[in-house]
Design a protein around this motif. Structure first.
Motif, PDB file in Angstrom:
ATOM      1  N   ASP A  96       0.822  -1.220   0.000  1.00 38.75           N
ATOM      2  CA  ASP A  96       0.000   0.000   0.000  1.00 38.75           C
ATOM      3  C   ASP A  96       0.854   1.267   0.000  1.00 38.75           C
ATOM      4  N   ARG A  97       1.911   1.273   0.784  1.00 36.72           N
ATOM      5  CA  ARG A  97       2.754   2.467   0.883  1.00 36.72           C
ATOM      6  C   ARG A  97       3.421   2.777  -0.462  1.00 36.72           C
ATOM      7  N   ALA A  98       3.972   1.756  -1.097  1.00 39.22           N
ATOM      8  CA  ALA A  98       4.595   1.959  -2.403  1.00 39.22           C
ATOM      9  C   ALA A  98       3.555   2.400  -3.428  1.00 39.22           C
ATOM     10  N   LEU A  99       2.370   1.787  -3.389  1.00 38.94           N
ATOM     11  CA  LEU A  99       1.314   2.132  -4.333  1.00 38.94           C
ATOM     12  C   LEU A  99       0.861   3.581  -4.150  1.00 38.94           C
ATOM     13  N   ALA A 100       0.800   4.054  -2.912  1.00 42.29           N
ATOM     14  CA  ALA A 100       0.403   5.445  -2.654  1.00 42.29           C
ATOM     15  C   ALA A 100       1.393   6.422  -3.278  1.00 42.29           C
ATOM     16  N   HIS A 101       2.675   6.114  -3.178  1.00 40.94           N
ATOM     17  CA  HIS A 101       3.696   6.983  -3.765  1.00 40.94           C
ATOM     18  C   HIS A 101       3.672   6.906  -5.289  1.00 40.94           C
ATOM     19  N   LEU A 102       3.506   5.691  -5.819  1.00 42.71           N
ATOM     20  CA  LEU A 102       3.401   5.544  -7.273  1.00 42.71           C
ATOM     21  C   LEU A 102       2.191   6.290  -7.816  1.00 42.71           C
ATOM     22  N   LYS A 103       1.098   6.266  -7.081  1.00 38.16           N
ATOM     23  CA  LYS A 103      -0.125   6.950  -7.524  1.00 38.16           C
ATOM     24  C   LYS A 103       0.141   8.429  -7.774  1.00 38.16           C
ATOM     25  N   VAL A 104       0.886   9.071  -6.901  1.00 33.43           N
ATOM     26  CA  VAL A 104       1.202  10.492  -7.062  1.00 33.43           C
ATOM     27  C   VAL A 104       1.991  10.714  -8.349  1.00 33.43           C
ATOM     28  N   VAL A 105       3.009   9.902  -8.566  1.00 30.95           N
ATOM     29  CA  VAL A 105       3.867  10.061  -9.745  1.00 30.95           C
ATOM     30  C   VAL A 105       3.106   9.713 -11.024  1.00 30.95           C
ATOM     31  N   ILE A 106       2.406   8.604 -11.007  1.00 37.29           N
ATOM     32  CA  ILE A 106       1.669   8.166 -12.195  1.00 37.29           C
ATOM     33  C   ILE A 106       0.606   9.179 -12.591  1.00 37.29           C
ATOM     34  N   THR A 107      -0.184   9.634 -11.637  1.00 36.40           N
ATOM     35  CA  THR A 107      -1.240  10.593 -11.981  1.00 36.40           C
ATOM     36  C   THR A 107      -0.667  11.923 -12.447  1.00 36.40           C
ATOM     37  N   THR A 108       0.468  12.325 -11.900  1.00 35.74           N
ATOM     38  CA  THR A 108       1.116  13.561 -12.356  1.00 35.74           C
ATOM     39  C   THR A 108       1.529  13.431 -13.816  1.00 35.74           C
ATOM     40  N   LYS A 109       2.178  12.315 -14.161  1.00 32.70           N
ATOM     41  CA  LYS A 109       2.622  12.107 -15.541  1.00 32.70           C
ATOM     42  C   LYS A 109       1.435  11.991 -16.503  1.00 32.70           C
ATOM     43  N   LEU A 110       0.416  11.240 -16.117  1.00 33.54           N
ATOM     44  CA  LEU A 110      -0.722  11.045 -17.011  1.00 33.54           C
ATOM     45  C   LEU A 110      -1.546  12.320 -17.170  1.00 33.54           C
ATOM     46  N   ARG A 111      -1.612  13.120 -16.131  1.00 29.40           N
ATOM     47  CA  ARG A 111      -2.315  14.412 -16.225  1.00 29.40           C
ATOM     48  C   ARG A 111      -1.643  15.302 -17.266  1.00 29.40           C
ATOM     49  N   ARG A 112      -0.343  15.131 -17.440  1.00 24.50           N
ATOM     50  CA  ARG A 112       0.416  15.888 -18.448  1.00 24.50           C
ATOM     51  C   ARG A 112       0.355  15.222 -19.829  1.00 24.50           C
ATOM     52  N   GLN A 113      -0.429  14.139 -19.926  1.00 25.80           N
ATOM     53  CA  GLN A 113      -0.571  13.388 -21.177  1.00 25.80           C
ATOM     54  C   GLN A 113       0.736  12.729 -21.609  1.00 25.80           C
ATOM     55  N   GLU A 114       1.548  12.315 -20.635  1.00 23.70           N
ATOM     56  CA  GLU A 114       2.837  11.681 -20.915  1.00 23.70           C
ATOM     57  C   GLU A 114       2.739  10.175 -20.707  1.00 23.70           C
ATOM     58  N   GLY A 115       3.127   9.412 -21.709  1.00 19.60           N
ATOM     59  CA  GLY A 115       3.247   7.980 -21.572  1.00 19.60           C
ATOM     60  C   GLY A 115       4.633   7.617 -21.061  1.00 19.60           C
ATOM     61  N   PHE A 116       4.750   6.475 -20.384  1.00 22.59           N
ATOM     62  CA  PHE A 116       6.030   6.049 -19.808  1.00 22.59           C
ATOM     63  C   PHE A 116       5.894   4.600 -19.367  1.00 22.59           C
ATOM     64  N   THR A 117       7.000   3.985 -18.955  1.00 15.52           N
ATOM     65  CA  THR A 117       6.954   2.614 -18.461  1.00 15.52           C
ATOM     66  C   THR A 117       7.065   2.586 -16.939  1.00 15.52           C
ATOM     67  N   LEU A 118       6.589   1.485 -16.369  1.00 18.13           N
ATOM     68  CA  LEU A 118       6.719   1.196 -14.945  1.00 18.13           C
ATOM     69  C   LEU A 118       7.284  -0.204 -14.826  1.00 18.13           C
ATOM     70  N   SER A 119       8.384  -0.353 -14.095  1.00 18.89           N
ATOM     71  CA  SER A 119       9.026  -1.653 -13.901  1.00 18.89           C
ATOM     72  C   SER A 119       9.116  -1.970 -12.418  1.00 18.89           C
ATOM     73  N   TRP A 120       8.951  -3.248 -12.074  1.00 19.81           N
ATOM     74  CA  TRP A 120       9.049  -3.670 -10.684  1.00 19.81           C
ATOM     75  C   TRP A 120       9.511  -5.114 -10.629  1.00 19.81           C
ATOM     76  N   ARG A 121      10.086  -5.474  -9.487  1.00 18.44           N
ATOM     77  CA  ARG A 121      10.479  -6.866  -9.225  1.00 18.44           C
ATOM     78  C   ARG A 121       9.254  -7.591  -8.685  1.00 18.44           C
ATOM     79  N   HIS A 122       9.109  -8.843  -9.051  1.00 20.81           N
ATOM     80  CA  HIS A 122       7.982  -9.617  -8.559  1.00 20.81           C
ATOM     81  C   HIS A 122       8.112  -9.833  -7.051  1.00 20.81           C
ATOM     82  N   PRO A 123       7.010  -9.670  -6.334  1.00 22.14           N
ATOM     83  CA  PRO A 123       7.069  -9.844  -4.882  1.00 22.14           C
ATOM     84  C   PRO A 123       7.220 -11.305  -4.484  1.00 22.14           C
TER      85      PRO A 123
END
Length: 103
Positions: free
Chosen positions: A17-44
């Motif tokens: 949840d904590r990581a997702l909350a921080h990602l949400k801020v970054v992701i929504t900021t980028k998408l609000r600017r109409q910017e596409g990008f990748t997200l990479s993570w290690r499998h839990p």
């Protein structure tokens, strides 16, 4: 553990949840600017070893689902680290949170 539902509920991305909350801020900021990008993570733990990458774009449906009812206090440094990686050709790399200690 929270979930990021991206494009379909068939394969939710399970994240702390904590990581997702921080990602949400970054992701929504980028998408609000109409910017596409990748997200990479290690499998839990509990999933086959490896890592995954997805392409995020404003036209693809997304939902953030949190287990905890209250949002965590956000770490501005972690958000900045994630945003810096989002602005590179490699996209967001979900890095561990760095907590500044007393000076």
């Amino acid at each position: 553990m929270g979930k990021l539902i991206y494009d379909s509920e068939d394969h939710p991305i399970v994240l702390d949840d904590r990581a997702l909350a921080h990602l949400k801020v970054v992701i929504t900021t980028k998408l609000r600017r109409q910017e596409g990008f990748t997200l990479s993570w290690r499998h839990p733990d509990g999933q086959p070893p490896g890592r995954s990458t997805i392409w995020l774009h404003p036209s693809i449906p997304m939902q953030f689902i949190f287990d905890e009812p209250e949002p965590p206090e956000l770490n501005a440094r972690w958000i900045q680290d994630l945003m810096n990686s989002a602005n590179t050709s490699g996209g967001i790399a979900l890095v561990d949170e760095v907590i500044d200690g007393p000076e």
